[in-house]
Motif scaffolding. Sequence first.
Motif, PDB file in Angstrom:
ATOM      1  N   ASP A 133      51.078-104.983  58.026  1.00 12.56           N
ATOM      2  CA  ASP A 133      51.291-106.363  57.593  1.00 12.56           C
ATOM      3  C   ASP A 133      52.532-106.326  56.689  1.00 12.56           C
ATOM      4  OD1 ASP A 133      50.740-109.016  56.569  1.00 12.56           O
ATOM      5  OD2 ASP A 133      49.662-108.111  54.885  1.00 12.56           O
ATOM      6  N   ALA A 134      53.653-106.823  57.195  1.00  7.87           N
ATOM      7  CA  ALA A 134      54.910-106.755  56.434  1.00  7.87           C
ATOM      8  C   ALA A 134      55.066-107.997  55.562  1.00  7.87           C
ATOM      9  CB  ALA A 134      56.087-106.642  57.386  1.00  7.87           C
ATOM     10  N   HIS A 135      55.345-107.795  54.291  1.00  3.00           N
ATOM     11  CA  HIS A 135      55.606-108.889  53.352  1.00  3.00           C
ATOM     12  C   HIS A 135      57.059-108.758  52.929  1.00  3.00           C
ATOM     13  CE1 HIS A 135      54.736-110.714  49.100  1.00  3.00           C
ATOM     14  NE2 HIS A 135      55.519-111.488  49.821  1.00  3.00           N
ATOM     15  N   LEU A 136      57.897-109.636  53.473  1.00  2.00           N
ATOM     16  CA  LEU A 136      59.339-109.527  53.237  1.00  2.00           C
ATOM     17  C   LEU A 136      59.753-110.372  52.047  1.00  2.00           C
ATOM     18  CD1 LEU A 136      60.644-109.795  56.927  1.00  2.00           C
ATOM     19  CD2 LEU A 136      59.853-107.765  55.671  1.00  2.00           C
ATOM     20  N   MET A 137      60.067-109.708  50.944  1.00  2.00           N
ATOM     21  CA  MET A 137      60.598-110.398  49.761  1.00  2.00           C
ATOM     22  C   MET A 137      62.095-110.142  49.753  1.00  2.00           C
ATOM     23  SD  MET A 137      57.493-109.355  47.257  1.00  2.00           S
ATOM     24  CE  MET A 137      56.967-108.112  48.421  1.00  2.00           C
ATOM     25  N   ILE A 138      62.758-110.815  50.701  1.00  2.00           N
ATOM     26  CA  ILE A 138      64.182-110.551  50.933  1.00  2.00           C
ATOM     27  C   ILE A 138      64.923-111.865  51.125  1.00  2.00           C
ATOM     28  CG2 ILE A 138      63.756-108.292  51.988  1.00  2.00           C
ATOM     29  CD1 ILE A 138      64.162-109.568  54.750  1.00  2.00           C
ATOM     30  N   ALA A 139      66.197-111.832  50.759  1.00  2.00           N
ATOM     31  CA  ALA A 139      67.082-112.952  51.067  1.00  2.00           C
ATOM     32  C   ALA A 139      67.421-112.893  52.558  1.00  2.00           C
ATOM     33  CB  ALA A 139      68.351-112.844  50.227  1.00  2.00           C
ATOM     34  N   ASP A 140      67.715-114.051  53.112  1.00  2.00           N
ATOM     35  CA  ASP A 140      68.131-114.170  54.515  1.00  2.00           C
ATOM     36  C   ASP A 140      67.146-113.545  55.514  1.00  2.00           C
ATOM     37  OD1 ASP A 140      69.648-115.008  56.624  1.00  2.00           O
ATOM     38  OD2 ASP A 140      71.272-113.562  56.344  1.00  2.00           O
ATOM     39  N   PRO A 141      65.860-113.933  55.424  1.00  2.00           N
ATOM     40  CA  PRO A 141      64.911-113.405  56.417  1.00  2.00           C
ATOM     41  C   PRO A 141      65.259-113.835  57.835  1.00  2.00           C
ATOM     42  CG  PRO A 141      63.908-115.194  55.177  1.00  2.00           C
ATOM     43  CD  PRO A 141      65.211-114.879  54.501  1.00  2.00           C
ATOM     44  N   ASP A 142      65.972-114.970  57.977  1.00  2.00           N
ATOM     45  CA  ASP A 142      66.370-115.410  59.331  1.00  2.00           C
ATOM     46  C   ASP A 142      67.133-114.294  60.050  1.00  2.00           C
ATOM     47  OD1 ASP A 142      66.168-118.768  59.075  1.00  2.00           O
ATOM     48  OD2 ASP A 142      66.482-117.647  57.224  1.00  2.00           O
ATOM     49  N   ARG A 143      67.891-113.536  59.265  1.00  2.00           N
ATOM     50  CA  ARG A 143      68.693-112.450  59.830  1.00  2.00           C
ATOM     51  C   ARG A 143      67.870-111.173  60.009  1.00  2.00           C
ATOM     52  NH1 ARG A 143      70.342-108.533  61.442  1.00  2.00           N
ATOM     53  NH2 ARG A 143      72.254-107.329  61.094  1.00  2.00           N
ATOM     54  N   TRP A 144      66.995-110.863  59.063  1.00  2.00           N
ATOM     55  CA  TRP A 144      66.370-109.535  59.021  1.00  2.00           C
ATOM     56  C   TRP A 144      64.943-109.455  59.543  1.00  2.00           C
ATOM     57  CZ3 TRP A 144      69.763-105.915  58.453  1.00  2.00           C
ATOM     58  CH2 TRP A 144      70.926-106.181  57.716  1.00  2.00           C
ATOM     59  N   ALA A 145      64.182-110.536  59.464  1.00  2.00           N
ATOM     60  CA  ALA A 145      62.746-110.445  59.792  1.00  2.00           C
ATOM     61  C   ALA A 145      62.465-110.021  61.240  1.00  2.00           C
ATOM     62  CB  ALA A 145      62.055-111.780  59.474  1.00  2.00           C
ATOM     63  N   PRO A 146      63.231-110.500  62.230  1.00  2.00           N
ATOM     64  CA  PRO A 146      62.902-110.103  63.610  1.00  2.00           C
ATOM     65  C   PRO A 146      62.893-108.583  63.812  1.00  2.00           C
ATOM     66  CG  PRO A 146      64.337-112.005  63.641  1.00  2.00           C
ATOM     67  CD  PRO A 146      64.292-111.541  62.208  1.00  2.00           C
ATOM     68  N   GLY A 147      63.714-107.861  63.065  1.00  2.00           N
ATOM     69  CA  GLY A 147      63.736-106.394  63.192  1.00  2.00           C
ATOM     70  C   GLY A 147      62.402-105.763  62.849  1.00  2.00           C
ATOM     71  N   TYR A 148      61.667-106.373  61.929  1.00  2.00           N
ATOM     72  CA  TYR A 148      60.359-105.834  61.536  1.00  2.00           C
ATOM     73  C   TYR A 148      59.315-106.087  62.636  1.00  2.00           C
ATOM     74  CZ  TYR A 148      62.490-104.789  57.124  1.00  2.00           C
ATOM     75  OH  TYR A 148      63.322-104.250  56.166  1.00  2.00           O
ATOM     76  N   ALA A 149      59.450-107.212  63.327  1.00  2.00           N
ATOM     77  CA  ALA A 149      58.571-107.465  64.477  1.00  2.00           C
ATOM     78  C   ALA A 149      58.918-106.489  65.598  1.00  2.00           C
ATOM     79  CB  ALA A 149      58.727-108.907  64.935  1.00  2.00           C
ATOM     80  N   GLU A 150      60.204-106.293  65.834  1.00  2.00           N
ATOM     81  CA  GLU A 150      60.622-105.344  66.892  1.00  2.00           C
ATOM     82  C   GLU A 150      60.161-103.928  66.573  1.00  2.00           C
ATOM     83  OE1 GLU A 150      64.673-107.588  68.495  1.00  2.00           O
ATOM     84  OE2 GLU A 150      64.789-106.225  66.773  1.00  2.00           O
ATOM     85  N   ALA A 151      60.070-103.603  65.276  1.00  2.00           N
ATOM     86  CA  ALA A 151      59.633-102.253  64.884  1.00  2.00           C
ATOM     87  C   ALA A 151      58.139-102.052  65.112  1.00  2.00           C
ATOM     88  CB  ALA A 151      59.963-102.017  63.412  1.00  2.00           C
TER      89      ALA A 151
END
Length: 220
Positions: A62-80
């Motif tokens: 269960d990834a909890h992304l506390m990051i700026a610009d998740p639009d750019r980075w979040a899909p990589g966590y799903a792909e992982a």
Amino acid sequence: MSALIAPSILSADFANLERDLGAIATADYAHVDVMDNHFVPNLTLGLPIFERLVQVSPVPIDAHLMIADPDRWAPGYAEAGAASVTFHAEAATAPVRLARELRRLGSRAGLALRPATSVEPFLDLLPEFDMLLVMTVEPGFGGQSFIEGTLPKIRRIRDAVSEAGLDVWIQVDGGVSRATIERAAEAGANVFVAGSAVYGAENIPEEIAALRALAEGHAH
Ligand SMILES: O=C(CO)[C@@H](O)[C@H](O)COP(=O)(O)O
Ligand SMILES: [Fe+2]
């Protein structure tokens, strides 16, 4: 709905993450806090480490992304291979587009709200998400105390989800322990993140079982 327990590896030993993931094999998820030192004043880990965690974890991540610009980075966590990817409402530019992209990639999509962020502007978007994460501390660090003032927001989401007939999970994260989990469950949460309470326990499987039992005693 049964209570799901997601220990946060923020309180694990970062030199022994595989061992410490093995210690929570009786949990429902492993909660991985990704912090970028921009959205929050702390830095944890990014995709290269995350990809390995997915490979060695005995439970879904269960990834909890506390990051700026998740639009750019979040899909990589799903792909992982994350089972669930949650990004912050305060950080996303196009939350619906991003949620749809996460689901298309095979992950559950979660929307996180800081303690001071109102859920009202997001209620119409509930069908686009699998989970809402109500932060019960300010994001950034483990070991803080549970903010009781977030309970009305949990109740508001629970009522909106049930009125709409949806199956959107409600996760709480921060200060969750034997002392607070029943109040969160009573308000409507069904997914419970606990870092210091689990990894600080003498017997980790017993702590997970105790938290689950307390939450289930107050489940809706
Ligand atoms: O996202 C976060 C902190 O920002 C959490 O997931 C913490 O790791 C929870 O730690 P405890 O409050 O349970 O110690
Ligand atoms: Fe978290």
